[in-house]
Design a protein around this motif. Sequence first.
Motif, PDB file in Angstrom:
ATOM      1  N   UNK A 178       0.837  -1.207   0.000  1.00  0.00           N
ATOM      2  CA  UNK A 178       0.000   0.000   0.000  1.00  0.00           C
ATOM      3  C   UNK A 178       0.868   1.252   0.000  1.00  0.00           C
ATOM      4  N   UNK A 179       0.336   2.299  -0.568  1.00  0.00           N
ATOM      5  CA  UNK A 179       1.016   3.586  -0.575  1.00  0.00           C
ATOM      6  C   UNK A 179       0.215   4.599   0.214  1.00  0.00           C
ATOM      7  N   UNK A 180       0.575   5.843   0.073  1.00  0.00           N
ATOM      8  CA  UNK A 180      -0.113   6.948   0.750  1.00  0.00           C
ATOM      9  C   UNK A 180      -0.565   7.934  -0.316  1.00  0.00           C
ATOM     10  N   UNK A 181      -1.854   8.257  -0.275  1.00  0.00           N
ATOM     11  CA  UNK A 181      -2.406   9.281  -1.183  1.00  0.00           C
ATOM     12  C   UNK A 181      -2.439  10.583  -0.414  1.00  0.00           C
ATOM     13  N   UNK A 182      -1.633  11.545  -0.849  1.00  0.00           N
ATOM     14  CA  UNK A 182      -1.554  12.828  -0.154  1.00  0.00           C
ATOM     15  C   UNK A 182      -2.900  13.540  -0.258  1.00  0.00           C
ATOM     16  N   UNK A 183      -3.512  13.813   0.871  1.00  0.00           N
ATOM     17  CA  UNK A 183      -4.828  14.438   0.962  1.00  0.00           C
ATOM     18  C   UNK A 183      -5.897  13.625   0.231  1.00  0.00           C
ATOM     19  N   UNK A 184      -5.676  12.321   0.093  1.00  0.00           N
ATOM     20  CA  UNK A 184      -6.683  11.449  -0.493  1.00  0.00           C
ATOM     21  C   UNK A 184      -6.834  11.562  -1.991  1.00  0.00           C
ATOM     22  N   UNK A 185      -5.848  12.132  -2.677  1.00  0.00           N
ATOM     23  CA  UNK A 185      -5.938  12.265  -4.129  1.00  0.00           C
ATOM     24  C   UNK A 185      -4.678  11.702  -4.786  1.00  0.00           C
ATOM     25  N   UNK A 186      -4.813  11.351  -6.051  1.00  0.00           N
ATOM     26  CA  UNK A 186      -3.672  10.883  -6.832  1.00  0.00           C
ATOM     27  C   UNK A 186      -3.338   9.433  -6.572  1.00  0.00           C
TER      28      UNK A 186
END
Length: 176
Positions: free
Chosen positions: A73-81
């Motif tokens: 899993x990754x991290x979506x900065x501010x829930x976007x992209x």
Amino acid sequence: MTDRAVARGAGLRTVVAVFLGVAVLVIGGVWLGDATNRASVVNKAPKTAAAQRTGAGQESQVELEGSEARELPGVRDCGVGEPVLEPTIITLDCNNSGRVASGIHWEAYAADGAAGSGVVQVSTNAAGAAAGKSFPVRLRLYGPKEVDGSVAFTALEVRYVGATPAGESREVLPIA
């Protein structure tokens, strides 16, 4: 009297022109010599999630028991992209970008969670927080889920080490 050629010394204009020419060459050489220093500063500067996404050497697959491959899993900065693996920056206040976790170093990064440390930087836009300061933190990512076709962590726990920006020593933030 005989006509003789009288040797004339260099005129003032000539001396000034030579001096200016040498000065321009010296200043230009110093400026060009510092170009590598300026480039390294830019490379060391914090990057946005889009720039982190292009990082080299990051694997998107991890081998599990039974040789079954599973996406990290990754991290979506501010829930976007697109999710970013092992991000070095995570925006904590997406409304105003007032708090940002940066300089993140991940000690563990696995399919079920991640643990690391970094610094939360608070800008002057963060309402109610001590503006313009940095606070050391421990970070924990958890709750991996499929979001928009990619696996991403859905929660971030921030534990402040020592002083805190707004009085809380621990906070949990949704990040999907």
